[in-house]
Write a protein that holds these residues in place. Structure first.
Motif, mmCIF file in Angstrom:
data_model
loop_
_atom_site.group_PDB
_atom_site.id
_atom_site.type_symbol
_atom_site.label_atom_id
_atom_site.label_comp_id
_atom_site.label_asym_id
_atom_site.label_seq_id
_atom_site.Cartn_x
_atom_site.Cartn_y
_atom_site.Cartn_z
ATOM 1 N N VAL A 135 0.858 -1.189 0.000
ATOM 2 C CA VAL A 135 0.000 0.000 0.000
ATOM 3 C C VAL A 135 0.889 1.231 0.000
ATOM 4 O O VAL A 135 2.084 1.159 0.317
ATOM 5 N N SER A 136 0.309 2.375 -0.319
ATOM 6 C CA SER A 136 1.083 3.603 -0.336
ATOM 7 C C SER A 136 1.406 4.038 1.093
ATOM 8 O O SER A 136 0.684 3.722 2.040
ATOM 9 N N VAL A 137 2.488 4.759 1.239
ATOM 10 C CA VAL A 137 2.921 5.270 2.542
ATOM 11 C C VAL A 137 2.564 6.749 2.607
ATOM 12 O O VAL A 137 3.010 7.537 1.775
ATOM 13 N N SER A 138 1.775 7.120 3.604
ATOM 14 C CA SER A 138 1.371 8.515 3.720
ATOM 15 C C SER A 138 2.544 9.370 4.177
ATOM 16 O O SER A 138 3.454 8.896 4.868
ATOM 17 N N ARG A 139 2.503 10.628 3.818
ATOM 18 C CA ARG A 139 3.556 11.553 4.218
ATOM 19 C C ARG A 139 3.584 11.717 5.726
ATOM 20 O O ARG A 139 4.644 11.868 6.337
ATOM 21 N N GLY A 140 2.387 11.651 6.340
ATOM 22 C CA GLY A 140 2.323 11.805 7.794
ATOM 23 C C GLY A 140 3.052 10.706 8.538
ATOM 24 O O GLY A 140 3.673 10.951 9.572
ATOM 25 N N THR A 141 3.010 9.481 8.004
ATOM 26 C CA THR A 141 3.704 8.358 8.644
ATOM 27 C C THR A 141 5.211 8.586 8.637
ATOM 28 O O THR A 141 5.885 8.416 9.656
ATOM 29 N N VAL A 142 5.739 8.971 7.500
ATOM 30 C CA VAL A 142 7.173 9.221 7.391
ATOM 31 C C VAL A 142 7.573 10.422 8.243
ATOM 32 O O VAL A 142 8.598 10.395 8.938
ATOM 33 N N ASP A 143 6.759 11.482 8.212
ATOM 34 C CA ASP A 143 7.072 12.682 8.996
ATOM 35 C C ASP A 143 7.111 12.375 10.490
ATOM 36 O O ASP A 143 7.928 12.924 11.224
ATOM 37 N N GLN A 144 6.206 11.493 10.950
ATOM 38 C CA GLN A 144 6.189 11.135 12.364
ATOM 39 C C GLN A 144 7.497 10.465 12.771
ATOM 40 O O GLN A 144 8.083 10.781 13.813
ATOM 41 N N LEU A 145 7.968 9.538 11.944
ATOM 42 C CA LEU A 145 9.221 8.840 12.249
ATOM 43 C C LEU A 145 10.411 9.785 12.161
ATOM 44 O O LEU A 145 11.371 9.660 12.932
ATOM 45 N N LEU A 146 10.368 10.741 11.225
ATOM 46 C CA LEU A 146 11.438 11.736 11.127
ATOM 47 C C LEU A 146 11.430 12.651 12.346
ATOM 48 O O LEU A 146 12.492 12.985 12.883
ATOM 49 N N ASP A 147 10.234 13.059 12.797
ATOM 50 C CA ASP A 147 10.133 13.933 13.964
ATOM 51 C C ASP A 147 10.641 13.244 15.225
ATOM 52 O O ASP A 147 11.223 13.884 16.115
ATOM 53 N N MET A 148 10.422 11.942 15.321
ATOM 54 C CA MET A 148 10.913 11.180 16.476
ATOM 55 C C MET A 148 12.413 10.939 16.381
ATOM 56 O O MET A 148 13.016 10.439 17.333
ATOM 57 N N GLU A 149 12.997 11.254 15.230
ATOM 58 C CA GLU A 149 14.423 11.054 14.967
ATOM 59 C C GLU A 149 14.816 9.588 15.048
ATOM 60 O O GLU A 149 15.914 9.240 15.480
ATOM 61 N N TRP A 150 13.884 8.725 14.618
ATOM 62 C CA TRP A 150 14.193 7.303 14.546
ATOM 63 C C TRP A 150 14.614 6.902 13.135
ATOM 64 O O TRP A 150 15.209 5.841 12.946
ATOM 65 N N ILE A 151 14.290 7.738 12.145
ATOM 66 C CA ILE A 151 14.788 7.524 10.789
ATOM 67 C C ILE A 151 15.333 8.853 10.274
ATOM 68 O O ILE A 151 15.013 9.916 10.820
ATOM 69 N N ARG A 152 16.159 8.785 9.245
ATOM 70 C CA ARG A 152 16.687 9.984 8.603
ATOM 71 C C ARG A 152 16.863 9.700 7.121
ATOM 72 O O ARG A 152 16.773 8.555 6.672
ATOM 73 N N PHE A 153 17.111 10.760 6.375
ATOM 74 C CA PHE A 153 17.359 10.591 4.949
ATOM 75 C C PHE A 153 18.753 10.022 4.726
ATOM 76 O O PHE A 153 19.726 10.468 5.353
ATOM 77 N N GLY A 154 18.846 9.046 3.830
ATOM 78 C CA GLY A 154 20.140 8.484 3.463
ATOM 79 C C GLY A 154 20.599 9.036 2.119
ATOM 80 O O GLY A 154 20.113 10.066 1.657
ATOM 81 N N ARG A 155 21.527 8.337 1.512
ATOM 82 C CA ARG A 155 22.024 8.774 0.208
ATOM 83 C C ARG A 155 20.980 8.521 -0.879
ATOM 84 O O ARG A 155 20.148 7.638 -0.759
#
Length: 228
Positions: A135-155
């Motif tokens: 299924v598609s991944v909503s922007r809010g899901t990714v933003d939540q994980l980024l805000d928690m600093e559990w994921i970050r952008f890679g190369r």
């Protein structure tokens, strides 16, 4: 009769060598310095960061080796977190800290699945996450994980469009007391914990609709892994 002239003594006494003004402190003192820095720091520190704060000539890496031995069997330990170091409570005493919990942060099932895919498949693009989940991944899901600093952008991936990838962060590893992503539990452990359905074939991920994810909190088995 001429007197024989003795050769002059041309040797001059060597000047005393001056002690170096940049001599490293004794190793015992370096241990104390590393201990103080790790204890006071809110975030894990790398060897490079430790050396940058210690006197010239100090060897933070060697000091850590001695410090870890000194803390063996104690209430706190010197743990490696990614490429950094931190002082953390001994795992068997974690139950003493349970009442110190300030905030409980729950993740939706979509966020848990997305985080798990990133952790096990990193570096991974959004398209690859969606392909695995189905299924598609909503922007809010990714933003939540980024805000928690559990994921970050890679190369960026060397494919058409140069899509950005996602990887887990040092904060994620620190939260779950992992030295690296290689220490993540395997498929059998996840199923035993109830985080994967036994009916799923190996390598598959449970998928649900994104709309349902936004309305539902994690179940108890999922929250045990992804909550404080």
């Amino acid at each position: 009769m001429s007197e024989e002239t003795l050769p002059e003594d041309t040797d001059t006494p060597e000047a005393p060598q001056e002690e170096s003004l940049f001599e490293a402190p004794p190793m015992g003192e370096q241990e104390r310095m590393v201990e103080a820095l790790l204890f006071a720091s809110a975030e894990p520190l790398t060897v490079k960061e430790l050396n940058g704060r210690m006197p010239h000539g100090a060897d933070a890496a060697e000091a850590i080796v001695h410090l870890r031995k000194r803390y063996e069997g104690r209430g706190v330990r010197v743990n490696k977190v990614g490429d950094a170091w931190a002082i953390r409570t001994a795992p068997d005493l974690g139950f003493l800290m349970q009442k110190e919990q300030v905030e409980t942060r729950k993740l939706s099932r979509a966020a848990i699945e997305t985080l798990a895919i990133i952790a096990y498949h990193q570096p991974v693009t959004r398209a690859e996450i969606e392909e695995i989940r189905g299924v598609s991944v909503s922007r809010g899901t990714v933003d939540q994980l980024l805000d928690m600093e559990w994921i970050r952008f890679g190369r960026r991936k060397m494919t058409p469009g140069r899509p950005v990838t996602f990887v887990v962060t040092q904060q994620f590893l620190d939260h779950f007391a992992l030295e690296s992503a290689r220490d993540l539990p395997g498929l059998k452990e996840l199923r035993a914990a109830g985080l994967l359905e036994n009916r799923l074939p190996p390598g598959a991920m449970p998928t649900v609709s994104e709309d349902e994810d936004l309305q539902e909190e994690t179940n108890e088995g999922q929250s045990e892994l992804f909550e404080d």
